[in-house]
Design a protein around this motif. Structure first.
Motif, short mmCIF file in Angstrom:
data_model
loop_
_atom_site.label_atom_id
_atom_site.label_comp_id
_atom_site.label_asym_id
_atom_site.label_seq_id
_atom_site.Cartn_x
_atom_site.Cartn_y
_atom_site.Cartn_z
N LEU A 144 1.39 -12.12 2.42
CA LEU A 144 1.88 -11.96 1.15
C LEU A 144 1.07 -10.97 0.34
CD1 LEU A 144 3.49 -15.45 0.20
CD2 LEU A 144 5.01 -13.35 0.69
N ARG A 145 -0.26 -11.32 0.40
CA ARG A 145 -1.28 -10.58 -0.43
C ARG A 145 -1.20 -9.04 -0.10
NH1 ARG A 145 -4.29 -15.71 -0.56
NH2 ARG A 145 -5.47 -15.08 1.24
N GLU A 146 -1.23 -9.19 1.21
CA GLU A 146 -1.23 -7.83 1.76
C GLU A 146 0.07 -7.04 1.48
OE1 GLU A 146 -2.34 -4.10 3.71
OE2 GLU A 146 -3.41 -5.90 3.27
N LEU A 147 1.15 -7.40 1.47
CA LEU A 147 2.40 -7.30 1.07
C LEU A 147 2.32 -6.52 -0.32
CD1 LEU A 147 5.59 -6.32 1.62
CD2 LEU A 147 6.15 -8.72 0.82
N HIS A 148 1.95 -7.50 -1.46
CA HIS A 148 2.06 -7.05 -2.79
C HIS A 148 0.92 -5.93 -3.11
CE1 HIS A 148 4.84 -9.85 -4.15
NE2 HIS A 148 4.20 -10.87 -3.42
N ARG A 154 1.69 -2.55 -4.80
CA ARG A 154 0.91 -1.93 -6.01
C ARG A 154 0.28 -0.62 -5.82
NH1 ARG A 154 -2.53 -6.05 -5.88
NH2 ARG A 154 -4.08 -5.28 -4.91
N ASN A 155 -0.10 -0.28 -4.42
CA ASN A 155 -0.41 1.23 -4.21
C ASN A 155 0.62 1.92 -4.36
OD1 ASN A 155 -3.17 0.11 -3.86
ND2 ASN A 155 -2.89 0.17 -1.75
N ASN A 156 1.81 1.73 -4.12
CA ASN A 156 2.97 2.36 -4.06
C ASN A 156 3.35 2.82 -5.46
OD1 ASN A 156 3.29 2.77 -1.26
ND2 ASN A 156 4.54 1.33 -0.97
N PHE A 157 3.24 1.71 -6.17
CA PHE A 157 3.65 1.95 -7.70
C PHE A 157 2.37 2.97 -8.29
CE2 PHE A 157 6.30 -1.89 -8.03
CZ PHE A 157 7.36 -1.32 -8.63
N GLN A 158 1.15 2.58 -7.84
CA GLN A 158 0.14 3.58 -8.42
C GLN A 158 0.55 4.98 -8.12
OE1 GLN A 158 -2.47 2.51 -10.53
NE2 GLN A 158 -2.84 4.69 -10.92
N THR A 159 0.82 5.22 -7.04
CA THR A 159 1.10 6.73 -6.32
C THR A 159 2.10 7.22 -7.33
OG1 THR A 159 0.49 6.09 -3.98
CG2 THR A 159 1.93 8.18 -4.37
N ILE A 160 3.63 6.45 -7.64
CA ILE A 160 4.46 7.07 -8.23
C ILE A 160 4.10 7.35 -9.45
CG2 ILE A 160 6.68 6.37 -9.21
CD1 ILE A 160 7.12 4.72 -6.45
N THR A 161 3.27 6.48 -10.38
CA THR A 161 3.05 6.43 -11.78
C THR A 161 2.06 7.59 -12.03
OG1 THR A 161 1.15 5.18 -11.48
CG2 THR A 161 3.28 4.04 -12.38
N HIS A 163 8.73 2.48 -17.64
CA HIS A 163 9.37 1.30 -16.95
C HIS A 163 8.66 1.13 -15.53
CE1 HIS A 163 12.35 1.62 -20.11
NE2 HIS A 163 12.89 0.45 -19.50
N VAL A 164 8.25 2.17 -15.02
CA VAL A 164 7.47 1.99 -13.59
C VAL A 164 6.32 1.33 -13.84
CG1 VAL A 164 6.66 3.34 -11.73
CG2 VAL A 164 8.71 3.86 -12.62
N GLN A 165 5.53 1.75 -14.89
CA GLN A 165 4.14 1.04 -15.10
C GLN A 165 4.54 -0.29 -15.36
OE1 GLN A 165 1.15 1.80 -14.80
NE2 GLN A 165 0.67 3.75 -15.53
N ALA A 166 5.55 -0.56 -16.12
CA ALA A 166 5.80 -2.21 -16.43
C ALA A 166 6.03 -2.83 -15.23
CB ALA A 166 7.11 -2.16 -17.50
N MET A 167 6.89 -2.26 -14.22
CA MET A 167 7.32 -3.05 -13.05
C MET A 167 5.83 -3.17 -12.16
SD MET A 167 10.95 -1.92 -11.70
CE MET A 167 10.31 -0.16 -11.54
N ALA A 168 5.05 -2.20 -12.20
CA ALA A 168 3.85 -2.34 -11.35
C ALA A 168 2.73 -3.32 -12.06
CB ALA A 168 3.14 -0.83 -11.67
N ALA A 169 2.77 -3.51 -13.08
CA ALA A 169 1.83 -4.42 -13.95
C ALA A 169 2.03 -5.83 -13.16
CB ALA A 169 2.40 -4.53 -15.53
N ALA A 170 3.31 -6.38 -12.80
CA ALA A 170 3.64 -7.62 -12.16
C ALA A 170 2.72 -7.73 -10.79
CB ALA A 170 4.89 -8.01 -11.94
#
Length: 207
Positions: A18-22, A26-33, A57-64
């Motif tokens: 689960l940690r690896e999945l998240h 997280r890395n994918n969100f960072q690339t998108i932002t 909105h992308v940054q907000a989702m990435a925060a979680a």
């Protein structure tokens, strides 16, 4: 190997997965932002606002996913950490100085499920930018409070001191706020002060 040891190893393996999945999410969100930010720099000023809405909105989702914690197969997000992360990301995107934002998040160790955390993040990303912009133009401080009412209910209050005529709301934001509040299971609390937006959020204790 005895049964308790096998169970312990299985739980630890699940946590690692689960940690690896998240971590990868997280890395994918960072690339998108990062791509959104790079693109925004190449656009004329009048076109950046539309891209900014997506970035918020992308940054907000990435925060979680930045602050998620995984223990014993539980995926949890601390309420206060989430609000602080999202609000500061929105502040940076808006270019608002730190001294025009005040956070009072005495929420203890209240934690949320990841789906609740994402709904709350999106609610903040939709609600706050007009207040941040208005406060910046007026030099007024935006104050956000989060308190625990009891074991299952949180209150999130937004105090916007900027003049109401400075607010630039739109129909899309108004509709999205309602949608995210519904997903969150939150209740909008009435207030006699037009400068206060207050909601109650149900956060049942995790088993």
């Amino acid at each position: 190997m005895n049964l308790p040891m096998k169970i312990t190893e299985s739980l630890e393996a699940d946590d690692v997965f689960l940690r690896e999945l998240h971590h990868r999410i997280r890395n994918n969100f960072q690339t998108i932002t990062s791509l959104i930010s790079l693109r925004a720099r190449t656009l004329p000023g009048d076109q950046r606002s539309e891209l900014r809405f997506v970035e918020e909105h992308v940054q907000a989702m990435a925060a979680a996913y930045r602050i998620v914690r995984v223990t014993e197969r539980k995926v949890e997000v601390v309420f206060a950490d989430l609000v602080a992360d999202v609000v500061n990301s929105l502040r940076q995107i808006a270019g608002v100085p730190r001294d025009l934002l005040a956070l009072e998040l005495a929420t203890g160790a209240c934690v949320m499920r990841i789906d609740q955390a994402i709904a709350l993040s999106l609610y903040l990303a939709t609600l706050l930018p007009p207040y941040l912009d208005a406060g910046f133009r007026a030099g007024a401080t935006l104050r956000i409070e989060g308190v625990a009412l009891d074991a299952e209910w949180m209150r999130l209050s937004v105090h916007h001191a900027a003049p109401l005529h400075e607010l630039r709301q739109d129909l899309l934001r108004h509709r999205l706020v309602k949608i995210y509040l519904g997903q969150l299971g939150a209740q909008l609390e009435p207030s006699d002060d037009p400068g206060i937006t207050r909601v109650r959020i149900h956060v049942p204790p995790r088993e």
